[in-house]
Write an enzyme that holds these catalytic residues in place. Structure first.
Site, PDB file in Angstrom:
ATOM      1  N   ARG A 258     -11.395  15.036   8.679  1.00  0.00           N
ATOM      2  CA  ARG A 258     -12.281  15.517   7.605  1.00  0.00           C
ATOM      3  C   ARG A 258     -13.638  15.902   8.185  1.00  0.00           C
ATOM      4  NH1 ARG A 258     -10.910  10.415   4.626  1.00  0.00           N
ATOM      5  NH2 ARG A 258      -8.974  10.841   3.523  1.00  0.00           N
TER       6      ARG A 258
ATOM      7  N   GLU B 177      -8.228  -6.024   4.928  1.00  0.00           N
ATOM      8  CA  GLU B 177      -8.060  -5.637   3.522  1.00  0.00           C
ATOM      9  C   GLU B 177      -6.869  -6.355   2.878  1.00  0.00           C
ATOM     10  OE1 GLU B 177      -9.260  -1.061   3.393  1.00  0.00           O
ATOM     11  OE2 GLU B 177      -8.612  -1.743   5.341  1.00  0.00           O
TER      12      GLU B 177
ATOM     13  N   ASN C 275       0.880  -1.168   0.000  1.00  0.00           N
ATOM     14  CA  ASN C 275       0.000   0.000   0.000  1.00  0.00           C
ATOM     15  C   ASN C 275       0.914   1.214   0.000  1.00  0.00           C
ATOM     16  OD1 ASN C 275      -1.754   2.065   0.476  1.00  0.00           O
ATOM     17  ND2 ASN C 275      -2.616   1.214   2.365  1.00  0.00           N
TER      18      ASN C 275
ATOM     19  N   ARG D 274      -2.658  -2.047  -3.276  1.00  0.00           N
ATOM     20  CA  ARG D 274      -3.885  -1.306  -3.004  1.00  0.00           C
ATOM     21  C   ARG D 274      -3.860  -0.036  -3.854  1.00  0.00           C
ATOM     22  NH1 ARG D 274      -4.953   3.191   1.345  1.00  0.00           N
ATOM     23  NH2 ARG D 274      -7.175   3.463   1.001  1.00  0.00           N
TER      24      ARG D 274
ATOM     25  N   ILE E 192     -11.926   2.379  15.020  1.00  0.00           N
ATOM     26  CA  ILE E 192     -12.921   2.876  15.982  1.00  0.00           C
ATOM     27  C   ILE E 192     -14.075   1.876  16.107  1.00  0.00           C
ATOM     28  CG2 ILE E 192     -14.622   4.693  16.392  1.00  0.00           C
ATOM     29  CD1 ILE E 192     -12.687   6.653  14.993  1.00  0.00           C
TER      30      ILE E 192
ATOM     31  N   HIS F  32     -13.126   2.506   0.655  1.00  0.00           N
ATOM     32  CA  HIS F  32     -13.154   1.393   1.624  1.00  0.00           C
ATOM     33  C   HIS F  32     -13.803   0.145   1.035  1.00  0.00           C
ATOM     34  CE1 HIS F  32     -13.022   4.520   5.106  1.00  0.00           C
ATOM     35  NE2 HIS F  32     -11.816   4.011   4.935  1.00  0.00           N
TER      36      HIS F  32
HETATM   37  P1  ADP Z   1      -7.152   4.390   9.272  1.00  0.00           P
HETATM   38  O1  ADP Z   1      -6.914   2.996   8.719  1.00  0.00           O
HETATM   39  O2  ADP Z   1      -8.304   5.111   8.645  1.00  0.00           O
HETATM   40  O3  ADP Z   1      -5.927   5.223   9.388  1.00  0.00           O
HETATM   41  P2  ADP Z   1      -7.766   2.894  11.669  1.00  0.00           P
HETATM   42  O4  ADP Z   1      -8.812   1.976  11.135  1.00  0.00           O
HETATM   43  O5  ADP Z   1      -6.434   2.351  12.028  1.00  0.00           O
HETATM   44  O6  ADP Z   1      -7.610   4.187  10.795  1.00  0.00           O
HETATM   45  O7  ADP Z   1      -8.407   3.562  13.001  1.00  0.00           O
HETATM   46  C1  ADP Z   1      -7.720   4.515  13.742  1.00  0.00           C
HETATM   47  C2  ADP Z   1      -8.688   5.043  14.808  1.00  0.00           C
HETATM   48  O8  ADP Z   1      -9.060   3.965  15.674  1.00  0.00           O
HETATM   49  C3  ADP Z   1      -8.038   6.112  15.700  1.00  0.00           C
HETATM   50  O9  ADP Z   1      -8.936   7.196  15.896  1.00  0.00           O
HETATM   51  C4  ADP Z   1      -7.832   5.352  16.999  1.00  0.00           C
HETATM   52  O10 ADP Z   1      -7.856   6.204  18.132  1.00  0.00           O
HETATM   53  C5  ADP Z   1      -9.022   4.430  17.008  1.00  0.00           C
HETATM   54  N1  ADP Z   1      -8.840   3.348  17.982  1.00  0.00           N
HETATM   55  C6  ADP Z   1      -7.934   2.344  17.937  1.00  0.00           C
HETATM   56  N2  ADP Z   1      -8.011   1.612  19.082  1.00  0.00           N
HETATM   57  C7  ADP Z   1      -8.966   2.193  19.850  1.00  0.00           C
HETATM   58  C8  ADP Z   1      -9.513   1.915  21.137  1.00  0.00           C
HETATM   59  N3  ADP Z   1      -9.069   0.909  21.879  1.00  0.00           N
HETATM   60  N4  ADP Z   1     -10.508   2.714  21.589  1.00  0.00           N
HETATM   61  C9  ADP Z   1     -10.954   3.746  20.862  1.00  0.00           C
HETATM   62  N5  ADP Z   1     -10.490   4.060  19.640  1.00  0.00           N
HETATM   63  C10 ADP Z   1      -9.511   3.300  19.145  1.00  0.00           C
END
Ligand code: ADP
Length: 396
Positions: free
Chosen positions: A237, A382, A9, A88, A328, A177
């Site tokens: 965003r 993914e 990626n 990706r 999240i 996504h």
């Molecule tokens: P992306 O792939 O879009 O960069 P992710 O899917 O890795 O993002 O998600 C990142 C988000 O998940 C961040 O806002 C992070 O704080 C949240 N996150 C990860 N673990 C936890 C947790 N235990 N509790 C709350 N939020 C979490």
């Protein structure tokens, strides 16, 4: 070990990678090259639960891929089992409705789609060209974030603006996504066997966040648009807003429309409202210590996500399943509860104990006994989809 796939990626300043073997079932190594193009560029390998980071002398993308190749060469059992590379690719426009083996024509197609993903697609092309150079003879496959949504009907994907913008410029909703949604749809088929799978709502909530409605396995609507800015409030965003704000912001700040757009993409969302962070975990900690701005940002995130899910349900005959995924969606019990609290009118309710005690990384049904919809937490994967698509295309 057999049929290993290198999944890449490649972004503008980072390059994530993984090697999956045995029909994608075993993740052998993963890692990330970060801060590419700067003097602090480095690459981290995660192998056998150990992490190793090395500084990159020359912070180019090519050097990062060369380091991956060097690591593979020092693990010949893995290197010898490599049969292909899966990339990706964020934007496939209307050209790509499924994954494809990469050749010159495909590269040209990805270049053409770069107008809608000016940061991402050129970086992917760079990654592909470098991989062809450093791994000559290995077939390569492109897997598009937009492809799964190519089944969406025109009344959902068109913007209500003069039609010539679509006819001449292909301005329309594409959605993103898609690889994650495709994985979730297939995983749901495995875990919810025997139940009616017709209508599925999925909330992929990470730093980037979107929702998708899936009808009998096909995407029928999604919240992101021509770019990932549309739809939900996200980490940085704004998501959907009155477009007039763009011109108000640029006038108020004396900045160009592009600079105003940058604010909506990079300084808004959870970060903009909380004025603390774009990171959900940080905001939850702040909220627990009494910070009202963090609570406001999280509650706005929840209500806007719920609204999108509710509006998206209009494309389904029934809401049989609701799935939470992404960093999240998989980990924040607070936001899952807050979102479902706004969906009671749709008879979607969760069991608060199941929600809070759901084991990390597992697929769990957290619906309450009286819920009309099965509510799930399903960790997305993914990389697995990219590896499986690659294996399938190179063995034909
Ligand atoms: P992306 O792939 O879009 O960069 P992710 O899917 O890795 O993002 O998600 C990142 C988000 O998940 C961040 O806002 C992070 O704080 C949240 N996150 C990860 N673990 C936890 C947790 N235990 N509790 C709350 N939020 C979490």
């Amino acid at each position: 070990m057999k049929d290993s796939i290198l999944v890449i990626n490649c972004g503008s300043s980072s390059l994530k990678f993984a090697v999956l073997a045995n029909a994608g079932q075993d993740s052998l190594i993963e890692g990330i090259a970060d801060r590419l193009g700067t003097e602090e560029s480095n690459i981290t390998f995660k192998f056998e639960s150990k992490k190793k980071t090395i500084l990159l002398e020359d912070g180019s993308h090519k050097n990062a891929v060369a380091q991956i190749k060097e690591w593979l060469n020092s693990h010949p059992d893995i290197a010898d089992s490599l049969v292909g590379i899966g990339h990706r690719v964020v934007h496939g426009g209307e050209t790509f409705s499924q994954s494809v083996l990469i050749n010159e024509t495909v590269l040209d197609g990805i270049k053409e789609c770069a107008q809608f993903a000016p940061l991402h697609n050129p970086a992917h092309i760079k990654g592909i060209e470098i991989a062809f150079e450093l791994f000559p003879g290995l077939p390569q496959v492109a897997v598009f974030d937009t492809a799964f949504h190519q089944t969406i009907a025109p009344e959902q994907y068109l913007y209500p603006i003069p039609m010539h913008f679509y006819r001449q410029h292909h301005f329309r909703k594409y959605g993103f996504h898609g690889t994650s949604y495709r994985y979730i749809s297939q995983r749901l088929e495995q875990v919810a066997k025997g139940s009616d799978q017709q209508g599925v709502l999925v909330a992929h909530l990470g730093n980037g966040a979107s929702t998708c409605a899936i009808d009998k396995g096909l995407s029928v609507d999604t919240s992101m648009g021509i770019t990932p800015l549309e739809g939900l409030m996200m980490g940085t965003r704004s998501g959907s807003i009155d477009p007039s704000l763009l011109s108000f912001i640029s006038q108020a700040e004396g900045i160009s429309a592009d600079a105003a757009l940058d604010i909506l993409n990079k300084k808004s969302g959870l970060l903009g409202v909380s004025e603390i962070s774009n990171d959900c975990r940080t905001l939850e900690d702040a909220m627990v210590s009494g910070d009202q701005r963090a609570k406001l940002a999280l509650d706005m995130f929840a209500i806007r996500t719920a609204k999108h899910l509710a509006s998206m349900s209009t494309t389904l005959e029934s809401i049989d399943h609701l799935v939470f995924t992404g960093g999240i969606g998989e980990n924040s019990s607070y936001l899952r509860q807050a979102i479902c609290d706004h969906l009671k009118a749709l008879n979607i309710t969760i069991d608060s104990t199941l929600n809070e005690t759901a084991p990390r990384g597992d697929t769990t049904n957290i619906s309450s006994a009286s819920s009309g919809t099965n509510v799930w937490i399903i960790p997305t994967n993914e990389e697995l989809m990219i590896a499986l698509d690659t294996i399938s295309l190179i063995s034909h």
